[in-house]
Every structure is written in structure tokens, then in C-alpha cells.
Design a protein around this motif. Structure first.
Motif, PDB file in Angstrom:
ATOM      1  N   GLY A   9     -25.769  -2.931 -42.743  1.00  0.00           N
ATOM      2  CA  GLY A   9     -26.362  -1.727 -42.192  1.00  0.00           C
ATOM      3  C   GLY A   9     -26.831  -0.784 -43.272  1.00  0.00           C
ATOM      4  N   LEU A  18     -34.002  -4.748 -41.672  1.00  0.00           N
ATOM      5  CA  LEU A  18     -32.625  -4.902 -42.133  1.00  0.00           C
ATOM      6  C   LEU A  18     -32.108  -6.232 -41.622  1.00  0.00           C
ATOM      7  N   LEU A  20     -28.444  -7.853 -40.656  1.00  0.00           N
ATOM      8  CA  LEU A  20     -27.009  -7.694 -40.466  1.00  0.00           C
ATOM      9  C   LEU A  20     -26.337  -9.056 -40.503  1.00  0.00           C
ATOM     10  N   THR A  91     -31.534   3.250 -33.914  1.00  0.00           N
ATOM     11  CA  THR A  91     -30.410   3.875 -34.606  1.00  0.00           C
ATOM     12  C   THR A  91     -29.146   3.780 -33.760  1.00  0.00           C
ATOM     13  N   TYR A  94     -23.879  -0.992 -34.902  1.00  0.00           N
ATOM     14  CA  TYR A  94     -24.058  -2.352 -34.420  1.00  0.00           C
ATOM     15  C   TYR A  94     -22.750  -3.122 -34.563  1.00  0.00           C
ATOM     16  N   VAL A 119     -26.592   1.584 -38.483  1.00  0.00           N
ATOM     17  CA  VAL A 119     -28.018   1.417 -38.766  1.00  0.00           C
ATOM     18  C   VAL A 119     -28.708   2.726 -38.392  1.00  0.00           C
TER      19      VAL A 119
END
Length: 123
Positions: A9, A18, A20, A91, A94, A119
Motif C-alpha cells: 500500500g 499499485l 498489493l 482510497t 485493503y 491505499v
């Protein structure tokens, strides 16, 4: 004991990407459906994506379809979430989760959860 540990993140601008990752231990990873969920401030935790035990079936929330890709490596006990074209509404914290059986999109079906990774997408 079972542990799910998320990473990857961070803060990214809108339109960015991004990736993860979630590493699992203490369970037979290939026997579990794996999912990603997220929770934004003041909102309920919601389904993002899930992947079947063998990795052949993938499922997405409509809000992320076409932008996010879930994958897994059973040899490394890892599930990943590649997130492209991020939006401010992505946003959230997560969470990675593991389900021995049950529905893919249902929070209640998941047996184990990670601690989450933040995130943040700036506009």
C-alpha cells in the motif's frame, strides 16, 4: 496459527498503479479461495476481488473491473492485487482474506483476515 500479511500500500496520484501482496502462513494455501476487500472511512467493508483455489476463476466488483487484476502463486502462498488507473474513490484500507468454503463475495464466508494495508489515491 494462520497469518495473512499484506504489503504494497501507499500514496499514489490518480491514474497511477499499485501492487498489493498478501503472504499466507499456517494454512494449506491451495485449499483456500482468496479475496481482497476494502474499507473506506465511515463505510462498510466491501468486496473487491477473489480468486479460486487453483487460480482459474477470478471475480471482481463492478467498480474495479477492468482496472484491477487478482492473481495467486500457490507455490509461494501469495495472492496479489494489481491496481491500475487508480481513482480517489479507491482510497481505503485493503484486506486480504482466506475462505475454506463458501461464497466469493460474502465477507461472512471468509475464515481468516489480514491486518490491512492503506491505499491513498490523491486527485
Amino acid at each position: 496459527q494462520v497469518q495473512l500479511v499484506e504489503s504494497g500500500g501507499g500514496l499514489v496520484q490518480a491514474g497511477g498503479s499499485l501492487r498489493l501482496s498478501c503472504v499466507a502462513s499456517g494454512l494449506t494455501f491451495s485449499s483456500y479461495t482468496m479475496g481482497w476487500f476494502r474499507q473506506a472511512p465511515g463505510k462498510e467493508r466491501e468486496f473487491v476481488a477473489a480468486i479460486s483455489r487453483g487460480g482459474f476463476g477470478t471475480y471482481y466488483a463492478d467498480s474495479v473491473k477492468g482496472r484491477f487484476t487478482i492473481s495467486r502463486d500457490n507455490a509461494k502462498n501469495t495472492v496479489n492485487l494489481q491496481m491500475n488507473n487508480l481513482k480517489p474513490e479507491d482510497t481505503a484500507v485493503y484486506y486480504c482474506a482466506a475462505a475454506r468454503s463458501g461464497g466469493l463475495r460474502s465477507l461472512g464466508s471468509y475464515d481468516y483476515w489480514g491486518q490491512g494495508t492503506q491505499v491513498t489515491v490523491s486527485s
